[in-house]
Write a protein that holds these residues in place. Structure first.
Motif, PDB file in Angstrom:
ATOM      1  N   ALA A   2      -6.292 -21.186 -17.637  1.00  0.00           N
ATOM      2  CA  ALA A   2      -7.532 -20.595 -17.145  1.00  0.00           C
ATOM      3  C   ALA A   2      -7.902 -19.343 -17.939  1.00  0.00           C
ATOM      4  O   ALA A   2      -7.047 -18.648 -18.477  1.00  0.00           O
ATOM      5  N   VAL A   3      -9.202 -19.078 -18.019  1.00  0.00           N
ATOM      6  CA  VAL A   3      -9.708 -17.826 -18.575  1.00  0.00           C
ATOM      7  C   VAL A   3     -10.419 -17.089 -17.447  1.00  0.00           C
ATOM      8  O   VAL A   3     -10.901 -17.702 -16.497  1.00  0.00           O
ATOM      9  N   ASN A   4     -10.496 -15.761 -17.561  1.00  0.00           N
ATOM     10  CA  ASN A   4     -11.047 -14.991 -16.440  1.00  0.00           C
ATOM     11  C   ASN A   4     -12.564 -14.993 -16.392  1.00  0.00           C
ATOM     12  O   ASN A   4     -13.157 -14.551 -15.422  1.00  0.00           O
ATOM     13  N   SER A   5     -13.215 -15.458 -17.466  1.00  0.00           N
ATOM     14  CA  SER A   5     -14.678 -15.558 -17.459  1.00  0.00           C
ATOM     15  C   SER A   5     -15.105 -16.520 -18.561  1.00  0.00           C
ATOM     16  O   SER A   5     -14.334 -16.809 -19.477  1.00  0.00           O
ATOM     17  N   LEU A   6     -16.337 -16.998 -18.463  1.00  0.00           N
ATOM     18  CA  LEU A   6     -16.884 -17.931 -19.444  1.00  0.00           C
ATOM     19  C   LEU A   6     -17.768 -17.165 -20.414  1.00  0.00           C
ATOM     20  O   LEU A   6     -18.815 -16.650 -20.016  1.00  0.00           O
ATOM     21  N   PRO A   7     -17.370 -17.045 -21.685  1.00  0.00           N
ATOM     22  CA  PRO A   7     -18.216 -16.306 -22.640  1.00  0.00           C
ATOM     23  C   PRO A   7     -19.503 -17.078 -22.931  1.00  0.00           C
ATOM     24  O   PRO A   7     -19.479 -18.274 -23.217  1.00  0.00           O
ATOM     25  N   LEU A   8     -20.629 -16.386 -22.841  1.00  0.00           N
ATOM     26  CA  LEU A   8     -21.935 -16.978 -23.109  1.00  0.00           C
ATOM     27  C   LEU A   8     -22.768 -15.999 -23.929  1.00  0.00           C
ATOM     28  O   LEU A   8     -22.603 -14.790 -23.823  1.00  0.00           O
ATOM     29  N   PHE A   9     -23.701 -16.537 -24.716  1.00  0.00           N
ATOM     30  CA  PHE A   9     -24.677 -15.700 -25.401  1.00  0.00           C
ATOM     31  C   PHE A   9     -26.028 -15.967 -24.748  1.00  0.00           C
ATOM     32  O   PHE A   9     -26.522 -17.092 -24.780  1.00  0.00           O
ATOM     33  N   HIS A  10     -26.605 -14.940 -24.157  1.00  0.00           N
ATOM     34  CA  HIS A  10     -27.813 -15.091 -23.339  1.00  0.00           C
ATOM     35  C   HIS A  10     -29.014 -14.539 -24.104  1.00  0.00           C
ATOM     36  O   HIS A  10     -29.039 -13.357 -24.458  1.00  0.00           O
ATOM     37  N   ARG A  11     -30.025 -15.369 -24.354  1.00  0.00           N
ATOM     38  CA  ARG A  11     -31.234 -14.914 -25.040  1.00  0.00           C
ATOM     39  C   ARG A  11     -32.158 -14.211 -24.049  1.00  0.00           C
ATOM     40  O   ARG A  11     -32.557 -14.786 -23.039  1.00  0.00           O
ATOM     41  N   ILE A  12     -32.501 -12.974 -24.359  1.00  0.00           N
ATOM     42  CA  ILE A  12     -33.354 -12.203 -23.446  1.00  0.00           C
ATOM     43  C   ILE A  12     -34.617 -11.703 -24.125  1.00  0.00           C
ATOM     44  O   ILE A  12     -35.349 -10.895 -23.538  1.00  0.00           O
ATOM     45  N   ALA A  13     -34.924 -12.153 -25.329  1.00  0.00           N
ATOM     46  CA  ALA A  13     -36.119 -11.684 -26.034  1.00  0.00           C
ATOM     47  C   ALA A  13     -37.366 -11.917 -25.184  1.00  0.00           C
ATOM     48  O   ALA A  13     -37.586 -13.022 -24.673  1.00  0.00           O
ATOM     49  N   ASP A  14     -38.151 -10.862 -25.020  1.00  0.00           N
ATOM     50  CA  ASP A  14     -39.410 -10.887 -24.267  1.00  0.00           C
ATOM     51  C   ASP A  14     -39.217 -11.166 -22.777  1.00  0.00           C
ATOM     52  O   ASP A  14     -40.165 -11.526 -22.080  1.00  0.00           O
ATOM     53  N   ARG A  15     -38.005 -10.993 -22.270  1.00  0.00           N
ATOM     54  CA  ARG A  15     -37.734 -11.198 -20.844  1.00  0.00           C
ATOM     55  C   ARG A  15     -37.388  -9.866 -20.172  1.00  0.00           C
ATOM     56  O   ARG A  15     -36.839  -8.972 -20.793  1.00  0.00           O
ATOM     57  N   ARG A  16     -37.700  -9.785 -18.901  1.00  0.00           N
ATOM     58  CA  ARG A  16     -37.411  -8.565 -18.148  1.00  0.00           C
ATOM     59  C   ARG A  16     -35.922  -8.481 -17.822  1.00  0.00           C
ATOM     60  O   ARG A  16     -35.299  -9.470 -17.431  1.00  0.00           O
ATOM     61  N   VAL A  17     -35.375  -7.282 -17.968  1.00  0.00           N
ATOM     62  CA  VAL A  17     -33.994  -6.997 -17.587  1.00  0.00           C
ATOM     63  C   VAL A  17     -34.012  -5.690 -16.799  1.00  0.00           C
ATOM     64  O   VAL A  17     -34.520  -4.672 -17.283  1.00  0.00           O
ATOM     65  N   VAL A  18     -33.466  -5.723 -15.602  1.00  0.00           N
ATOM     66  CA  VAL A  18     -33.433  -4.535 -14.757  1.00  0.00           C
ATOM     67  C   VAL A  18     -32.309  -3.613 -15.218  1.00  0.00           C
ATOM     68  O   VAL A  18     -31.170  -4.054 -15.406  1.00  0.00           O
TER      69      VAL A  18
END
Length: 261
Positions: A2-18
């Protein structure tokens, strides 16, 4: 294993991030979001946002803000409080478009930073240029190597240590064109046996690790530990001892792993 988390690359260009909070730590998160093309907003503008960063000193306020944002459907990072995080932020080595992310699951940001600094010394500045060349040459690579298996094996051979496209060596502007125009064919195929010296995957030699990483089929004793099997290529077919080996593997890499016992 098991790994403690799943590595992902998240595209956020032109998207709102709080991003909630004030001070240098919050500003660092805003710079990170903007560097990736995201639009920083406050909690009141959370509609259509998917991610949130909470950078608040007071634990009660941070916990309450995280709960509110989750209630709106966002996944949340709370600075310096791994137990409250849905995701953590890795330390980044940037060789655009190549991005190497080092994470510790929130255990130690300092360790991730030091690993990143060491990687910075080893990874050539031209690494991103080589990746861009490979991307631009997709059609030519498909024409030269028509099937997905042929392409994977050819690229594995070209990109390995000492290969014509070794990513750890500085490559010229025309490296991929020169590779495609040549007649060199170093693709490996056939049956290879690995006799484990122990159950520790770190005892694999570099060649054994490379063979596992490029294997089409892995035949293994039933007591070979999972920690070794996970070193094999994710798409490789795994066949326990006594299982049926695919008949169409004449051109592929078949690795047989024998246990240390």
């Amino acid at each position: 294993m098991a790994v403690n988390s799943l590595p992902l690359f998240h595209r956020i260009a032109d998207r709102r991030v709080v991003v909630l909070g004030m001070g240098e730590a919050a500003e660092a998160k805003r710079r990170l979001v903007e560097r990736a093309g995201g639009i920083c907003v406050g909690e009141a503008e959370a509609h259509h946002a998917q991610l949130a960063f909470v950078v608040l000193d007071d634990e009660g306020e941070a916990r309450a803000a995280a709960m509110r944002l989750r209630g709106k459907g966002l996944i949340v990072n709370v600075t310096d409080r791994p137990a409250l995080c849905d995701f953590t932020v890795p330390s980044i080595v940037d060789r655009e478009p190549v991005i190497v992310a080092v994470g510790t699951g929130g255990a130690s940001a300092g360790m991730a930073k030091m690993l990143r600094l060491r990687l910075e010394r080893f990874l050539p500045q031209g690494l991103g240029r080589l990746a861009s060349q490979l991307s631009a040459a997709r059609s030519a690579i498909r024409a030269r190597f028509p099937t997905s298996d042929q392409r994977r094996r050819a690229l594995d051979a070209a990109l390995r240590e000492g290969g014509p496209l070794d990513p750890m060596a500085e490559q010229g502007e025309d490296a991929v064109d020169r590779w495609l125009s040549g007649d060199r064919n170093d693709t490996e195929q056939g049956f290879f046996q690995i006799l484990l010296r122990s159950a520790d995957p770190d005892d694999l030699t570099l060649r054994e690790a490379r063979l596992l990483g490029g294997a089409d089929v892995v035949i293994h004793d039933r007591d070979v530990p999972q920690s070794v099997l996970v070193r094999a290529r994710a798409d490789a077919q795994r066949v326990p001892e006594g299982g049926e080996v695919p008949a169409d593997m004449a051109d592929g890499i078949v690795v047989v792993i024998r246990s240390a016992n």
